[in-house]
Scaffold this motif. Structure first.
Motif, PDB file in Angstrom:
ATOM      1  N   GLU A 183      51.258  72.363  66.860  1.00  0.00           N
ATOM      2  CA  GLU A 183      50.257  71.479  67.460  1.00  0.00           C
ATOM      3  C   GLU A 183      48.856  72.095  67.400  1.00  0.00           C
ATOM      4  OE1 GLU A 183      49.332  69.411  71.811  1.00  0.00           O
ATOM      5  OE2 GLU A 183      51.339  70.201  71.357  1.00  0.00           O
ATOM      6  N   GLU A 184      48.779  73.399  67.693  1.00  0.00           N
ATOM      7  CA  GLU A 184      47.474  74.067  67.703  1.00  0.00           C
ATOM      8  C   GLU A 184      46.915  74.217  66.281  1.00  0.00           C
ATOM      9  OE1 GLU A 184      45.530  74.744  70.113  1.00  0.00           O
ATOM     10  OE2 GLU A 184      46.925  74.142  71.686  1.00  0.00           O
ATOM     11  N   GLY A 190      42.430  70.016  61.580  1.00  0.00           N
ATOM     12  CA  GLY A 190      41.705  68.751  61.722  1.00  0.00           C
ATOM     13  C   GLY A 190      42.574  67.576  61.311  1.00  0.00           C
ATOM     14  N   LYS A 191      43.121  66.894  62.290  1.00  0.00           N
ATOM     15  CA  LYS A 191      44.032  65.789  61.988  1.00  0.00           C
ATOM     16  C   LYS A 191      43.335  64.439  61.908  1.00  0.00           C
ATOM     17  CE  LYS A 191      45.226  65.335  66.889  1.00  0.00           C
ATOM     18  NZ  LYS A 191      46.332  65.327  67.888  1.00  0.00           N
ATOM     19  N   VAL A 377      32.842  69.269  55.912  1.00  0.00           N
ATOM     20  CA  VAL A 377      33.500  68.214  55.117  1.00  0.00           C
ATOM     21  C   VAL A 377      34.975  68.590  54.968  1.00  0.00           C
ATOM     22  CG1 VAL A 377      31.425  67.567  53.856  1.00  0.00           C
ATOM     23  CG2 VAL A 377      32.913  69.338  52.929  1.00  0.00           C
ATOM     24  N   PRO A 378      35.839  67.608  54.807  1.00  0.00           N
ATOM     25  CA  PRO A 378      37.270  67.892  54.785  1.00  0.00           C
ATOM     26  C   PRO A 378      37.789  68.360  53.434  1.00  0.00           C
ATOM     27  CG  PRO A 378      36.914  65.540  54.593  1.00  0.00           C
ATOM     28  CD  PRO A 378      35.550  66.154  54.777  1.00  0.00           C
ATOM     29  N   VAL A 379      38.887  69.098  53.469  1.00  0.00           N
ATOM     30  CA  VAL A 379      39.660  69.373  52.262  1.00  0.00           C
ATOM     31  C   VAL A 379      40.447  68.111  51.938  1.00  0.00           C
ATOM     32  CG1 VAL A 379      41.564  70.703  51.280  1.00  0.00           C
ATOM     33  CG2 VAL A 379      39.824  71.846  52.678  1.00  0.00           C
ATOM     34  N   GLY A 397      49.538  67.663  58.681  1.00  0.00           N
ATOM     35  CA  GLY A 397      50.864  67.893  59.252  1.00  0.00           C
ATOM     36  C   GLY A 397      51.812  68.551  58.271  1.00  0.00           C
ATOM     37  N   ALA A 398      51.861  68.032  57.053  1.00  0.00           N
ATOM     38  CA  ALA A 398      52.745  68.578  56.040  1.00  0.00           C
ATOM     39  C   ALA A 398      52.305  70.004  55.660  1.00  0.00           C
ATOM     40  CB  ALA A 398      52.748  67.689  54.799  1.00  0.00           C
TER      41      ALA A 398
END
Length: 406
Positions: A183-184, A190-191, A377-379, A397-398
């Protein structure tokens, strides 16, 4: 009177006799003398062609044989049939491949993160499972995160949250620890970020995606693999080979395009990259494709002139319409050095997403967190191998599940 007529007749006869003698004499003078041999004229024959060797010898008389005396030839078995191969046809165009779907691709490739999960995820689980979490243990946890290139600030934040939650949790079973750590880490990665590669056609024309990065990070290969990702998701693609400075870069990109049926717009080696990028977008508009992928030349982030040229490519392309994505390709094995490159590129063009390559060959999976924090910016994509379909959309998550294992 009678005597006169008689005299005339005699005169006429005499004149005729004299004339006959004269003619006869002339004929005798024209005839050859009797002693001269008569000239025999050979009959005319057709001239024969000159002969060579035995054929040039004069003909000899050979004994003639009757039909009964001539022996018949012996029977000869028929020779094996000679098969004449048809000339080889021109090489056919390479078969168009159908890439595997991208949905769940990261789950299928989770084994490629084995090195990262051993050093980061499993290392953290092992430390958190100790019966007594003293200061030395927390320092080891912090060191593990820093070694994995998570970054100083994110590491401090994660350690503080883990301290608090472990203290509240009290008794810690392996399953509880794993759920807590997962979870952490998902929160740290960054979900909620939008990791979609904007590749859908809009009113102005096709979506335009610039792929940038320094030499050696696998930029051209990543562009080719990204074309496969888009085709697998149902997009039509045109490729722009604007990397005109690296030998064979255009050939390499064209080969990737041919494998999925995407056309490549290219120019002469050493040509103007901005011009090729402009033509690629123009062709994409004419063909009505969904996405135009432009592979730019690798830049040394210390060369100001080359970085300015990258900015020129973006400005020229924008004459057709907006640039929808600028993907920065980073080599995950470079660690914190990749962040220096990222900063310079972000100053020249507005980076909208990160592609991390060679993540399967590094124990520093934490670079995902660090580069996102550095650029804001996201990966969006990660490379997990050398295979054609080893580029996967990033799923937090994966990714975390692959890090901490089962």
């Amino acid at each position: 009177m009678e005597y006169v007529i008689l005299a005339v007749v005699i005169a006429v006869v005499a004149v005729g006799a004299i004339a006959g003698l004269v003619v006869s004499g002339r004929r005798r003078q024209q005839l050859p003398p009797k002693s001269q041999a008569p000239v025999i004229t050979a009959p005319k024959t057709t001239p024969q062609e000159p002969q060579v060797g035995e054929e040039a010898a004069p003909p000899t008389d050979e004994p003639r044989r009757t039909v009964e005396e001539v022996p018949l030839p012996e029977a000869v078995e028929p020779a094996e049939e000679v098969v004449v191969e048809a000339p080889a046809e021109a090489e056919a165009a390479p078969a168009v491949e159908v890439p595997e779907p991208t949905a769940g691709r990261l789950v299928r490739l989770r084994s490629r993160l084995s090195r990262s999960q051993n050093s980061l995820g499993k290392g953290l689980l092992s430390l958190l499972s100790r019966e007594h979490l003293d200061e030395d243990t927390w320092e080891e946890i912090e060191e593990t995160l820093l070694t994995a290139d998570v970054g100083v600030a994110p590491t401090q934040e994660l350690v503080e949250r883990l301290r608090t939650r472990v203290k509240v949790l009290g008794t810690r079973t392996p399953d509880e620890l794993r759920a807590l750590l997962r979870e952490e880490l998902v929160e740290l990665v960054g979900k909620d970020a939008d990791r979609t590669v904007r590749s859908t056609k809009h009113e102005e024309g096709p979506a335009v995606v610039l792929v940038v990065g320094v030499n050696g990070v696998g930029k051209t290969t990543t562009t080719g693999k990204l074309a496969r990702v888009l085709v697998a998701d149902g997009r039509t693609v045109v490729l722009g080979a604007a990397d005109t400075f690296r030998a064979a870069a255009a050939d390499q990109l064209q080969t990737w395009g041919e494998r999925v049926g995407a056309r490549t717009v290219r120019g002469p080696e050493g040509g103007d990259p901005a011009s090729i990028a402009f033509d690629a977008v123009k062709e994409g508009i004419a063909e009505g494709v969904d996405t135009v992928l432009i592979d730019t030349a690798g830049r040394l982030h210390t060369k100001t002139g080359l970085m300015d040229e990258l900015g020129k490519v973006k400005r020229v392309v924008e004459k057709h319409g907006p640039v929808d994505e600028v993907l920065l390709v980073l080599d995950a094995t470079t660690g914190q050095n990749g962040l220096i490159q990222a900063r310079v590129f972000a100053e020249v063009v507005d980076i909208t997403g990160i592609v991390l390559t060679k993540l399967d060959g590094t124990a520093k999976g934490g670079i995902v967190v660090a580069v996102q924090r550095e650029l804001g910016v996201p990966v969006k994509l990660i490379g997990l191998g050398e295979g054609a379909d080893d580029l996967a959309p990033f799923e937090p998550g994966a990714f975390v599940d692959a890090l901490i294992g089962d």
